[in-house]
Design a protein around this motif. Sequence first.
Motif, mmCIF file in Angstrom:
data_model
loop_
_atom_site.group_PDB
_atom_site.id
_atom_site.type_symbol
_atom_site.label_atom_id
_atom_site.label_comp_id
_atom_site.label_asym_id
_atom_site.label_seq_id
_atom_site.Cartn_x
_atom_site.Cartn_y
_atom_site.Cartn_z
ATOM 1 N N ALA A 63 35.169 -14.533 24.629
ATOM 2 C CA ALA A 63 35.455 -15.320 23.426
ATOM 3 C C ALA A 63 34.607 -16.587 23.332
ATOM 4 O O ALA A 63 34.425 -17.136 22.243
ATOM 5 C CB ALA A 63 36.929 -15.683 23.388
ATOM 6 N N VAL A 64 34.083 -17.045 24.489
ATOM 7 C CA VAL A 64 33.340 -18.304 24.486
ATOM 8 C C VAL A 64 31.896 -18.128 24.942
ATOM 9 O O VAL A 64 31.109 -19.074 24.901
ATOM 10 C CB VAL A 64 34.021 -19.361 25.373
ATOM 11 C CG1 VAL A 64 35.475 -19.548 24.959
ATOM 12 C CG2 VAL A 64 33.918 -19.008 26.851
ATOM 13 N N LEU A 81 32.648 -28.928 30.973
ATOM 14 C CA LEU A 81 32.674 -27.788 30.060
ATOM 15 C C LEU A 81 32.095 -28.268 28.738
ATOM 16 O O LEU A 81 32.746 -29.015 28.001
ATOM 17 C CB LEU A 81 34.080 -27.240 29.861
ATOM 18 C CG LEU A 81 34.154 -25.972 28.997
ATOM 19 C CD1 LEU A 81 33.492 -24.797 29.737
ATOM 20 C CD2 LEU A 81 35.598 -25.629 28.641
ATOM 21 N N GLN A 82 30.860 -27.879 28.480
ATOM 22 C CA GLN A 82 30.225 -28.197 27.207
ATOM 23 C C GLN A 82 30.618 -27.128 26.201
ATOM 24 O O GLN A 82 30.377 -25.943 26.432
ATOM 25 C CB GLN A 82 28.710 -28.233 27.371
ATOM 26 C CG GLN A 82 27.944 -28.483 26.082
ATOM 27 C CD GLN A 82 28.185 -29.873 25.527
ATOM 28 O OE1 GLN A 82 28.169 -30.850 26.264
ATOM 29 N NE2 GLN A 82 28.400 -29.970 24.218
ATOM 30 N N MET A 83 31.203 -27.572 25.106
ATOM 31 C CA MET A 83 31.712 -26.638 24.097
ATOM 32 C C MET A 83 30.978 -26.880 22.788
ATOM 33 O O MET A 83 31.095 -27.958 22.202
ATOM 34 C CB MET A 83 33.214 -26.820 23.916
ATOM 35 C CG MET A 83 34.001 -26.689 25.211
ATOM 36 S SD MET A 83 35.785 -26.736 24.957
ATOM 37 C CE MET A 83 35.989 -28.396 24.309
ATOM 38 N N ASN A 84 30.227 -25.896 22.351
ATOM 39 C CA ASN A 84 29.483 -25.976 21.098
ATOM 40 C C ASN A 84 30.019 -24.957 20.100
ATOM 41 O O ASN A 84 30.718 -24.016 20.471
ATOM 42 C CB ASN A 84 27.997 -25.723 21.348
ATOM 43 C CG ASN A 84 27.374 -26.728 22.285
ATOM 44 O OD1 ASN A 84 27.760 -27.904 22.302
ATOM 45 N ND2 ASN A 84 26.403 -26.294 23.063
ATOM 46 N N SER A 85 29.668 -25.161 18.856
ATOM 47 C CA SER A 85 30.094 -24.240 17.775
ATOM 48 C C SER A 85 31.589 -23.974 17.845
ATOM 49 O O SER A 85 32.038 -22.823 17.767
ATOM 50 C CB SER A 85 29.306 -22.923 17.881
ATOM 51 O OG SER A 85 27.922 -23.154 17.781
ATOM 52 N N LEU A 86 32.352 -25.032 17.982
ATOM 53 C CA LEU A 86 33.798 -24.885 18.116
ATOM 54 C C LEU A 86 34.414 -24.315 16.855
ATOM 55 O O LEU A 86 33.973 -24.606 15.736
ATOM 56 C CB LEU A 86 34.426 -26.233 18.454
ATOM 57 C CG LEU A 86 34.250 -26.676 19.906
ATOM 58 C CD1 LEU A 86 34.489 -28.165 20.051
ATOM 59 C CD2 LEU A 86 35.174 -25.891 20.812
ATOM 60 N N PRO A 88 38.365 -23.066 14.958
ATOM 61 C CA PRO A 88 39.806 -23.380 15.013
ATOM 62 C C PRO A 88 40.548 -22.608 16.093
ATOM 63 O O PRO A 88 41.507 -23.135 16.671
ATOM 64 C CB PRO A 88 40.287 -22.997 13.607
ATOM 65 C CG PRO A 88 39.095 -23.223 12.733
ATOM 66 C CD PRO A 88 37.916 -22.807 13.573
ATOM 67 N N GLU A 89 40.108 -21.403 16.393
ATOM 68 C CA GLU A 89 40.788 -20.621 17.436
ATOM 69 C C GLU A 89 40.548 -21.161 18.833
ATOM 70 O O GLU A 89 41.170 -20.689 19.796
ATOM 71 C CB GLU A 89 40.373 -19.144 17.360
ATOM 72 C CG GLU A 89 38.883 -18.917 17.371
ATOM 73 C CD GLU A 89 38.309 -18.797 15.958
ATOM 74 O OE1 GLU A 89 38.803 -19.492 15.039
ATOM 75 O OE2 GLU A 89 37.360 -18.011 15.791
ATOM 76 N N ASP A 90 39.663 -22.133 18.967
ATOM 77 C CA ASP A 90 39.464 -22.787 20.260
ATOM 78 C C ASP A 90 40.484 -23.898 20.500
ATOM 79 O O ASP A 90 40.517 -24.487 21.586
ATOM 80 C CB ASP A 90 38.058 -23.388 20.339
ATOM 81 C CG ASP A 90 36.967 -22.330 20.314
ATOM 82 O OD1 ASP A 90 35.962 -22.534 19.591
ATOM 83 O OD2 ASP A 90 37.116 -21.309 21.011
ATOM 84 N N THR A 91 41.296 -24.195 19.502
ATOM 85 C CA THR A 91 42.318 -25.227 19.646
ATOM 86 C C THR A 91 43.311 -24.845 20.735
ATOM 87 O O THR A 91 43.876 -23.749 20.721
ATOM 88 C CB THR A 91 43.058 -25.424 18.314
ATOM 89 O OG1 THR A 91 42.140 -25.925 17.334
ATOM 90 C CG2 THR A 91 44.210 -26.397 18.473
#
Length: 129
Positions: A63-64, A81-86, A88-91
């Motif tokens: 998923a990520v 943890l670098q999170m790009n292109s977040l 809403p389902e990553d909430t």
Amino acid sequence: QDNLRESGGGSVQAGGSLRLSCVASGGLNSRWTMAWFRQVPGKEREGVAAIAAGTTYTYYDVAVQGRFTISQDNAQKTVYLQMNSLQPEDTAIYYCAAQDAHRVQWWSAPLDSQSYNSWGQGTQVTVSS
């Protein structure tokens, strides 16, 4: 194992980025496997990413994959943890976890939460559409 403390959570719009940090108060043990998990209230905790002890081997949930990057800085005693292109389902609430490498089945289930015995308190990530 030492205490883990996450930071870096917050609220962003879809498509935005955040970088989470997890500081190990006693430093990162080269024998630890480190991982990030996330949990939405009412749902089971799910694995996001892991980094193998003493190596640069990483593993990501599908998923990520391609959007999130796990890394560690031993000098800073920190896992990121670098999170790009977040989206809403990553909430979720994001948790850092650690475990002795020999207790994590890296080649079959690196994101099995039952394998990890040291957890941070979590940091909230909210992504709005």
